[in-house]
Scaffold this motif. Structure first.
Motif, PDB file in Angstrom:
ATOM      1  N   ALA A 100      14.883  -2.772  25.615  1.00 38.09           N
ATOM      2  CA  ALA A 100      14.525  -2.559  27.433  1.00 38.09           C
ATOM      3  C   ALA A 100      15.911  -2.856  28.534  1.00 38.09           C
ATOM      4  O   ALA A 100      15.428  -2.602  29.123  1.00 38.09           O
ATOM      5  N   THR A 101      15.909  -4.701  28.320  1.00 35.52           N
ATOM      6  CA  THR A 101      17.098  -4.908  29.369  1.00 35.52           C
ATOM      7  C   THR A 101      18.314  -4.220  28.876  1.00 35.52           C
ATOM      8  O   THR A 101      18.883  -3.946  30.748  1.00 35.52           O
ATOM      9  N   LEU A 102      18.952  -4.479  28.138  1.00 34.89           N
ATOM     10  CA  LEU A 102      20.234  -3.233  28.467  1.00 34.89           C
ATOM     11  C   LEU A 102      20.013  -1.681  28.813  1.00 34.89           C
ATOM     12  O   LEU A 102      20.475  -1.240  29.646  1.00 34.89           O
ATOM     13  N   THR A 103      18.401  -1.217  27.842  1.00 32.45           N
ATOM     14  CA  THR A 103      18.215   0.232  29.164  1.00 32.45           C
ATOM     15  C   THR A 103      18.934   0.109  30.025  1.00 32.45           C
ATOM     16  O   THR A 103      18.831   0.784  30.893  1.00 32.45           O
ATOM     17  N   GLY A 104      17.588  -0.728  30.549  1.00 32.67           N
ATOM     18  CA  GLY A 104      18.378  -1.063  32.205  1.00 32.67           C
ATOM     19  C   GLY A 104      19.132  -1.204  33.081  1.00 32.67           C
ATOM     20  O   GLY A 104      19.594  -1.153  33.510  1.00 32.67           O
ATOM     21  N   MET A 105      19.900  -1.870  31.954  1.00 30.76           N
ATOM     22  CA  MET A 105      20.980  -2.576  32.822  1.00 30.76           C
ATOM     23  C   MET A 105      22.211  -1.658  33.040  1.00 30.76           C
ATOM     24  O   MET A 105      22.946  -1.604  34.034  1.00 30.76           O
ATOM     25  N   LEU A 106      21.740  -0.845  32.535  1.00 27.17           N
ATOM     26  CA  LEU A 106      22.923  -0.042  31.703  1.00 27.17           C
ATOM     27  C   LEU A 106      23.341   2.275  32.260  1.00 27.17           C
ATOM     28  O   LEU A 106      23.421   2.710  32.364  1.00 27.17           O
ATOM     29  N   ALA A 107      21.680   2.117  32.384  1.00 27.84           N
ATOM     30  CA  ALA A 107      20.366   2.803  33.460  1.00 27.84           C
ATOM     31  C   ALA A 107      21.145   3.521  34.722  1.00 27.84           C
ATOM     32  O   ALA A 107      21.879   3.202  35.166  1.00 27.84           O
ATOM     33  N   GLU A 108      22.028   4.514  35.126  1.00 25.90           N
ATOM     34  CA  GLU A 108      22.298   5.459  36.435  1.00 25.90           C
ATOM     35  C   GLU A 108      21.578   4.428  36.901  1.00 25.90           C
ATOM     36  O   GLU A 108      19.995   4.838  36.654  1.00 25.90           O
ATOM     37  N   GLY A 109      22.066   4.197  38.177  1.00 21.48           N
ATOM     38  CA  GLY A 109      21.185   3.554  39.160  1.00 21.48           C
ATOM     39  C   GLY A 109      20.965   2.457  39.134  1.00 21.48           C
ATOM     40  O   GLY A 109      20.001   1.595  39.879  1.00 21.48           O
ATOM     41  N   SER A 110      21.204   1.370  38.320  1.00 17.49           N
ATOM     42  CA  SER A 110      20.990  -0.337  38.112  1.00 17.49           C
ATOM     43  C   SER A 110      21.568  -0.642  39.014  1.00 17.49           C
ATOM     44  O   SER A 110      22.683  -0.107  39.625  1.00 17.49           O
ATOM     45  N   SER A 111      20.582  -1.203  39.667  1.00 23.14           N
ATOM     46  CA  SER A 111      21.410  -2.484  40.539  1.00 23.14           C
ATOM     47  C   SER A 111      21.923  -3.719  39.774  1.00 23.14           C
ATOM     48  O   SER A 111      22.750  -3.719  40.607  1.00 23.14           O
ATOM     49  N   THR A 112      22.075  -3.858  38.742  1.00 22.47           N
ATOM     50  CA  THR A 112      22.811  -5.068  38.192  1.00 22.47           C
ATOM     51  C   THR A 112      24.463  -4.318  37.417  1.00 22.47           C
ATOM     52  O   THR A 112      24.918  -4.927  36.994  1.00 22.47           O
ATOM     53  N   GLN A 113      24.208  -3.498  38.149  1.00 22.53           N
ATOM     54  CA  GLN A 113      25.689  -2.625  37.508  1.00 22.53           C
ATOM     55  C   GLN A 113      26.910  -3.165  38.173  1.00 22.53           C
ATOM     56  O   GLN A 113      28.028  -3.300  36.850  1.00 22.53           O
TER      57      GLN A 113
END
Lengths: 418, 418
Positions: free
Chosen positions: B86-99
């Motif tokens: 879940a963490t990695l999916t969030g980090m790497l998703a389009e629009g992630s704030s942590t890009q």
């Protein structure tokens, strides 16, 4: 060779398994503390983990005794093996100048719990006892086809399960398994009713290899030996083993004795190979005395009763040496690692009282054996304790293996209702 | 299920094996440096070892990514597996704030060397492909006796050799072995002339067990899957495998793909079990969709030539799921450990072009296959490169396994002359 006398007096008794000539290696703990590496001498254990920590033993790539196994020491190689043995022999010999320094590191063996002496990398079980293979083959395929066609040409073996190897004293739970007798029209899932022992010797690989090695190299790579009981569920085996060999029949547990008797300690007891009916191919040929004169016994003790000795045989009954098995193991190029364990296969002699499994002793259940308490056994009963012993007898001393014991507990009521 | 878009643009291509839906786990190094744990996303690899060291990933019982394998992470258990995904999916998703924080930890996949993703505890190989078992059985025992009597009742398997498992890209040396053809009057020691592949999927145990477990528990204990090629010397096997199963025939090497595709990534591709000719016993019964819709291909590339696709099949051709195999593996009580690897068995479909081994494709050498360069093969020729591929196809995306490749080198001139 005669007894080497030690200032540890109990080690000098003619029938003690751990004289100065032996010095087997194990892992022990006291009072629930951390396991330490130890060396048996008479009724005492020398705590080499604490000796190393205190600077009394200097080893290359130290520390090697701070983990709970002898693997790190084995990885140092044969020169280090010889050095430690010479150092310990000097320290523990009668008249040693270092007796007073060493004495504080002795622990009474009666007070310790023993643990696995090594981390088993992988476990392989062979089938190198000719009488055993002939007996089993006769029962399963008839006397005409007793030995498989390949048997006299190479040491037949199969890969076992390292995770199931346990130290002597561990209770063994009777397994459930899928069973189908010749009369049954379909299989069922039930506790094994033909649970058995296999009397074996285990060889421990101390030096790794990365490709094919010769029999002589294989012999030199073996660090030492243990007694080994490969618990076997014959009814599970009969239904599962065609065409890919034994699997769950051998997965419950394999018990080893806690003390590694080194190849060095067994050197005086080396014997030549048996006569060969057919010549072995060059890469498996005998090249020196690589068999051992070790007397072996099996005792069965029903719960609350006295022990019965149910078998007596000798390791010279093996047709292939551990060195030949290890050499064969490398022919296809697979790596061998420090801590690999090779079971010899069941060791049976030619006579009925020399058979190393109940399957053979009771001839598949047709001829139950009678114990001293008057009860009979075809296979193991719940509560039975099975103990292997092994001794190489010298002139006024013996090199013993210590106990290889397990008690069989009743099967779980139903392993899928928890 | 449709494509999850990532800000790593290459991951969004419909045919890329590593979209955000996949996130497979591997171990890589760059420029001869220390191996790190990494996660594939498109053409890039996210260096989670450095992220953990820099405090960007917080895991229980940290550090878990400082060793060169995923074993420590697997040992954290299913809740940690879900959290990281879940963490990695969030980090790497389009629009992630942590890009912007994450981008420095991306390494180009083209620049890395891949290593074994896990330390293999033990390796077991099963025989769960019905068409494969039928084909091999027909060749060896005739059509009447093709399937062994036990085959429809339990997943037949045997223990293999963990030390021989290698990562994709490792060259494979053709083995020597003891051979005896049906016409030969005695065996000889020679290079295998019938060296073969086996197209399989490997399941990796992530949660240990200490006794019998159910099929559902087994399914939950599996961390992920790899492609697996169990290189097999058919001529060694034919002579050695009776009565204890394959041994040196399977000891040369087993190649796995470098990326663990997690059970979570494959969840959308779960399928029900095939029809059962006879009901399985309760402890092996199907209890949900535990098979996978994964298309599988085998390509053979002669040295200096173009590849030929020699087989195409699907993992749904398996008769037993990895969960059923793992459950069966525990019936006799033996422990399973983190990092245990279970090969599915060769996966063949009903048609000739769907067969997962050359033994089957060439029908034991009687019907050689023809490659695009016009040459023929019954078994592997020196210099041949064999590549397995696997893909689970979603709606506009694919979950791929990455390569499982090995090139066969000529046998050593004589392994005992060095």
């Amino acid at each position: 060779m005669s007894l080497k006398r030690s200032w540890v007096a109990s080690a000098n008794a003619a029938d003690h398994p751990f004289p100065l000539n032996n010095l087997p290696y194990g892992v022990f703990s006291t009072g629930g503390g951390m396991p330490h590496c130890g060396v048996a001498i008479g009724d005492m254990i020398l705590d080499v983990t604490t000796m190393e920590a205190d600077g009394l033993l200097k080893l290359p790539q130290a520390p090697v005794f701070q983990a709970h196994s002898w693997n790190a020491f084995m990885a140092l190689g044969p020169a280090a093996w010889a050095d430690l043995r010479a150092t310990l022999t000097g320290m523990l010999a009668e008249g040693s100048s270092t007796q007073q320094d060493i004495e504080p590191y002795l622990v009474a063996a009666a007070d310790v719990q023993m643990h696995m002496p090594i981390t088993v990398a992988e476990y392989t079980d062979f089938y190198a006892g000719r009488h055993h293979a002939t007996n089993v083959g006769t029962m399963f395929r008839g006397a005409e086809n007793a030995l498989p066609p390949n048997w006299l040409h190479m040491p037949i073996g199969y890969n076992g399960r390292a995770s199931s190897v346990v130290v002597s004293g561990t209770d063994i739970r009777r397994p459930w398994g899928q069973l189908k007798g010749p009369e049954d029209d379909k299989p069922r899932f039930a506790p094994s009713a033909r649970f058995d022992i296999e009397l074996e010797i285990g060889a421990i690989v101390g030096t790794p290899s990365a490709g094919p090695i010769t029999v002589q190299e294989a012999f030199d790579n073996i660090f030492g030996y243990v007694l080994l009981n490969d618990w076997s569920a014959r009814d599970i085996q009969a239904w599962e083993y065609q065409p890919l060999g034994p699997f769950q029949a051998k997965a419950t547990a394999t018990t080893i004795s806690p003390w590694i008797v080194t190849a060095a300690a067994l050197a005086p007891f080396r014997r030549d190979a048996p006569a060969r009916d057919v010549a072995l191919l060059d890469h498996l040929k005998d090249c020196g005395p690589m068999f051992y004169n070790i007397t072996l016994d099996v005792r069965l003790t029903p719960q609350g009763e006295h022990p019965s000795t149910i078998a007596s045989t000798n390791a010279t009954e093996l047709y292939y040496s551990a060195a030949q098995q290890l050499a064969h193991h490398t022919t296809a190029g697979g790596p061998m690692r420090v801590g690999d364990l090779l079971g010899s296969g069941t060791i049976s002699g030619p006579e009925k009282h020399q058979r190393g499994s109940l399957l053979e002793m009771s001839w598949g259940g047709q001829e139950p054996i009678t114990l001293t308490d008057g009860t009979t056994r075809s296979f193991i009963a719940d509560g039975d304790t099975l103990a292997l012993s092994g001794n190489a007898d010298g002139d006024g001393f013996t090199v013993g293996f210590g106990p290889c014991v397990g008690t069989v507990l009743p099967a779980l009521e139903n392993p899928y209702t928890r």
